[in-house]
Design a protein around this motif. Structure first.
Motif, PDB file in Angstrom:
ATOM      1  N   THR A 155      -9.665   9.371  -3.006  1.00 33.82           N
ATOM      2  CA  THR A 155      -9.600   8.040  -2.426  1.00 33.82           C
ATOM      3  C   THR A 155      -8.163   7.673  -2.063  1.00 33.82           C
ATOM      4  O   THR A 155      -7.209   8.131  -2.706  1.00 33.82           O
ATOM      5  N   GLU A 156      -8.041   6.859  -1.035  1.00 30.63           N
ATOM      6  CA  GLU A 156      -6.760   6.323  -0.586  1.00 30.63           C
ATOM      7  C   GLU A 156      -7.005   4.851  -0.335  1.00 30.63           C
ATOM      8  O   GLU A 156      -7.677   4.482   0.630  1.00 30.63           O
ATOM      9  N   GLY A 157      -6.497   3.988  -1.215  1.00 30.88           N
ATOM     10  CA  GLY A 157      -6.858   2.578  -1.172  1.00 30.88           C
ATOM     11  C   GLY A 157      -5.764   1.631  -0.727  1.00 30.88           C
ATOM     12  O   GLY A 157      -5.832   0.436  -1.052  1.00 30.88           O
ATOM     13  N   LEU A 172      -1.601  12.857   2.835  1.00 28.24           N
ATOM     14  CA  LEU A 172      -2.415  13.578   1.856  1.00 28.24           C
ATOM     15  C   LEU A 172      -2.757  14.979   2.340  1.00 28.24           C
ATOM     16  O   LEU A 172      -2.763  15.935   1.554  1.00 28.24           O
ATOM     17  N   VAL A 173      -3.039  15.108   3.627  1.00 27.44           N
ATOM     18  CA  VAL A 173      -3.352  16.424   4.186  1.00 27.44           C
ATOM     19  C   VAL A 173      -2.148  17.360   4.055  1.00 27.44           C
ATOM     20  O   VAL A 173      -2.279  18.550   3.768  1.00 27.44           O
ATOM     21  N   ALA A 174      -0.950  16.807   4.246  1.00 22.33           N
ATOM     22  CA  ALA A 174       0.265  17.614   4.114  1.00 22.33           C
ATOM     23  C   ALA A 174       0.448  18.125   2.687  1.00 22.33           C
ATOM     24  O   ALA A 174       1.013  19.203   2.470  1.00 22.33           O
ATOM     25  N   GLN A 175      -0.062  17.363   1.717  1.00 20.02           N
ATOM     26  CA  GLN A 175       0.049  17.757   0.313  1.00 20.02           C
ATOM     27  C   GLN A 175      -1.067  18.705  -0.114  1.00 20.02           C
ATOM     28  O   GLN A 175      -1.002  19.288  -1.203  1.00 20.02           O
ATOM     29  N   ASN A 176      -2.086  18.844   0.723  1.00 15.82           N
ATOM     30  CA  ASN A 176      -3.242  19.686   0.382  1.00 15.82           C
ATOM     31  C   ASN A 176      -3.518  20.647   1.534  1.00 15.82           C
ATOM     32  O   ASN A 176      -4.430  20.426   2.343  1.00 15.82           O
TER      33      ASN A 176
END
Length: 254
Positions: A155-157, A172-176
């Motif tokens: 989640t990203e709130g 988040l995509v850059a971290q995963n």
């Protein structure tokens, strides 16, 4: 500031407000000519915007068409944009959803079919002043109740608009780096702006539209000439989204 301005603009884009202002002008203007013009304009807006056939044609032209489930590949992640729940302080013991609940119900179906491995739900609170539980957390609760393991949900709130959805997802995509194949899920009327923002943020996604307002063309009297209050009210959403798309384009957000 942009968030507050967008909420203010949302109010002034309501056709109901236009009609109300025109009717007030028709009552209080001193000039008979302008009173008559205001009244005719109010009636004209009511007739045009309440016509179900015209409304449906507008929705058909704007919404991004559905992708058949059979044509979908396998996706590492379904990115779900929120905007479909309403937190109630007076009834906090359940999740309250709007019509757009298809935004998470359809990717849940894809998950059960093995076409999606996990979910990223992005979206905070849409309120201007009072705080509330982030929408991402509310949708997460629904998926957990549906039996989705917690490890398959991220989640990203913090996002409060589509641009922030894209920017925060990009981080988040850059971290995963394992997230390679992404499916972007939102309402069909919202997909143009959403896909543009994600492209601008450098996140490559495949669009999957849900929550459709347009329907097949029907030429029965109730679908062509009989006024519809639903058609009138739905124009507000369409005008708001089209205006938002233009503003985002001008500002370089999508």
């Amino acid at each position: 500031m942009f968030f507050i301005l967008s909420k203010t603009l949302h109010f002034f884009l309501m056709p109901f407000i236009w009609v109300l202002v025109l009717l007030l002008l028709a009552v209080f203007l001193k000039s008979f000519r302008w009173r008559r013009i205001s009244l005719l304009a109010a009636v004209g807006i009511l007739l045009v915007f309440s016509n179900p056939f015209l409304a449906n044609e507008a929705w058909r032209a704007w919404e991004v068409k559905a992708t058949p489930v059979s044509e979908l590949e396998h996706y590492d992640l379904a990115v779900i944009l929120t905007g479909v729940t309403a937190y109630r302080e007076d009834i906090p013991d359940r999740i309250h959803t709007h019509k757009g609940a298809d935004r998470f119900l359809h990717p849940l179906q894809l998950y059960r079919m093995g076409k999606v491995d996990a979910f990223l739900i992005t979206g905070g609170s849409g309120r201007v002043l009072a705080g509330a539980v982030p929408e991402a957390e509310q949708v997460e609760k629904v998926l957990l109740m549906a039996g989705v393991p917690e490890e398959d949900i991220r989640t990203e709130g913090n996002s409060r608009n589509t641009r922030e959805n894209a920017a925060n997802t990009a981080a988040l995509v850059a971290q995963n780096p394992e997230w390679q194949n992404l499916l972007l899920v939102t309402s069909a009327f919202h997909m143009r702006r959403s896909a543009g923002c994600f492209d601008k943020a450098g996140v490559n996604t495949t669009s999957f539209s849900t929550d459709f307002y347009a329907s097949e063309r029907r030429f029965t009297p109730d679908e062509t000439i009989i006024p519809s209050i639903h058609a009138f009210s739905n124009w507000h959403l369409l005008i708001h989204e089209m205006t938002g798309f233009v503003v985002y384009k001008i500002l370089g957000y999508c």
